[in-house]
Design a protein around this motif. Sequence first.
Motif, PDB file in Angstrom:
ATOM      1  N   VAL A 123       0.843  -1.198   0.000  1.00  0.00           N
ATOM      2  CA  VAL A 123       0.000   0.000   0.000  1.00  0.00           C
ATOM      3  C   VAL A 123       0.874   1.241   0.000  1.00  0.00           C
ATOM      4  N   ASP A 179      -5.530  -1.433   6.312  1.00  0.00           N
ATOM      5  CA  ASP A 179      -4.671  -2.385   5.614  1.00  0.00           C
ATOM      6  C   ASP A 179      -3.956  -3.324   6.580  1.00  0.00           C
ATOM      7  N   TYR A 235      -7.456  -6.860  -2.859  1.00  0.00           N
ATOM      8  CA  TYR A 235      -7.346  -5.511  -3.430  1.00  0.00           C
ATOM      9  C   TYR A 235      -7.807  -5.594  -4.883  1.00  0.00           C
ATOM     10  N   ARG A 252      -3.618   4.280  -1.469  1.00  0.00           N
ATOM     11  CA  ARG A 252      -4.650   4.611  -0.481  1.00  0.00           C
ATOM     12  C   ARG A 252      -4.586   6.105  -0.225  1.00  0.00           C
ATOM     13  N   SER A 287     -10.200   8.954  -2.535  1.00  0.00           N
ATOM     14  CA  SER A 287     -10.792   7.792  -3.182  1.00  0.00           C
ATOM     15  C   SER A 287     -12.284   7.724  -2.892  1.00  0.00           C
ATOM     16  N   SER A 337     -13.233   6.111   0.393  1.00  0.00           N
ATOM     17  CA  SER A 337     -13.032   6.939   1.579  1.00  0.00           C
ATOM     18  C   SER A 337     -14.166   7.941   1.752  1.00  0.00           C
TER      19      SER A 337
END
Length: 294
Positions: free
Chosen positions: A120, A133, A165, A216, A220, A223
């Motif tokens: 990540v 994660d 993922y 991440r 996004s 999120s």
Amino acid sequence: MTIDVMLPAYGNVDLLRRAISSVVEQRSTDWRLVVVDDASPGTDLTDLVTSFGDERIEYVRNPANLGINGNFRRCAELVHAPVAVIMGADDEMLPNHLTLVADAMTAHPDAAVVEVGVTVIDEDGRETRPLADRVKGWIAPSVDARTVLGGEPLAASLLRGNWTYFPSLAWNTTWLRRIGFRPGLEVALDLVLLLDIVAAGGSMVLDPTPAFRYRRHRASYSSVSAADGARFDEEAAVYRGAADAFTALGWPTAARAARRHLLSRAHAAMRVPAAIRAGDRSGSLRLSRFALGR
């Protein structure tokens, strides 16, 4: 083995350039990359794509915005090769990714999907390990070498917490076309596709070798939707449907995991304080109800 890399694009050109570069730099040369532009406003990506000077890279622009789910389904329609990766436009492959996938699919030609080891990274490309994660790492099957997973154990594992993922997954095109993305989903569409494939008898090859960099960042969709509670409304419906489906299939462990969905509820509970601080009474109530399993 030719692999189609489908790259649904919308937005950040700089990150998209990095994503494309990571495909061009693959050790395997037997691939086709298709950038599927979901009608990005004011942006035509033709110049970016042609700047690589690689005939294996194609550019398709949707005449109208299809949204996340619609563009993923469009990507699936455009696949020609026997194996496909639907990559994130802000993620990066490590140079061994497609070689690893080809080896796994060659060794297990009937497998529906391949997952590889994932690192990540944050907005700036630095390795990071946020709580979400770390949890994925804790709940993922612990394997030291390539392993084939399937049936009720895999379904139950994914329902306890989706440790995969999505952009790193490689799909057997036959399975991808047979099952397909379920319309109407924006966040849980990857989990639902995996569960539908497992329920239909499909298996997953899990290779822990690091081969993909997943970005991440706060911008996004997952999120943002988590912040306002939208993802949990969708997940609640998904888990209810999964509990019913696996009960009917005679998989009680998977059905029980779907009814409990403990990690998803814990995630919602963690979001409640932020919603309260922001004065979002409606959002905090939605999150609280989901966290309590209501």
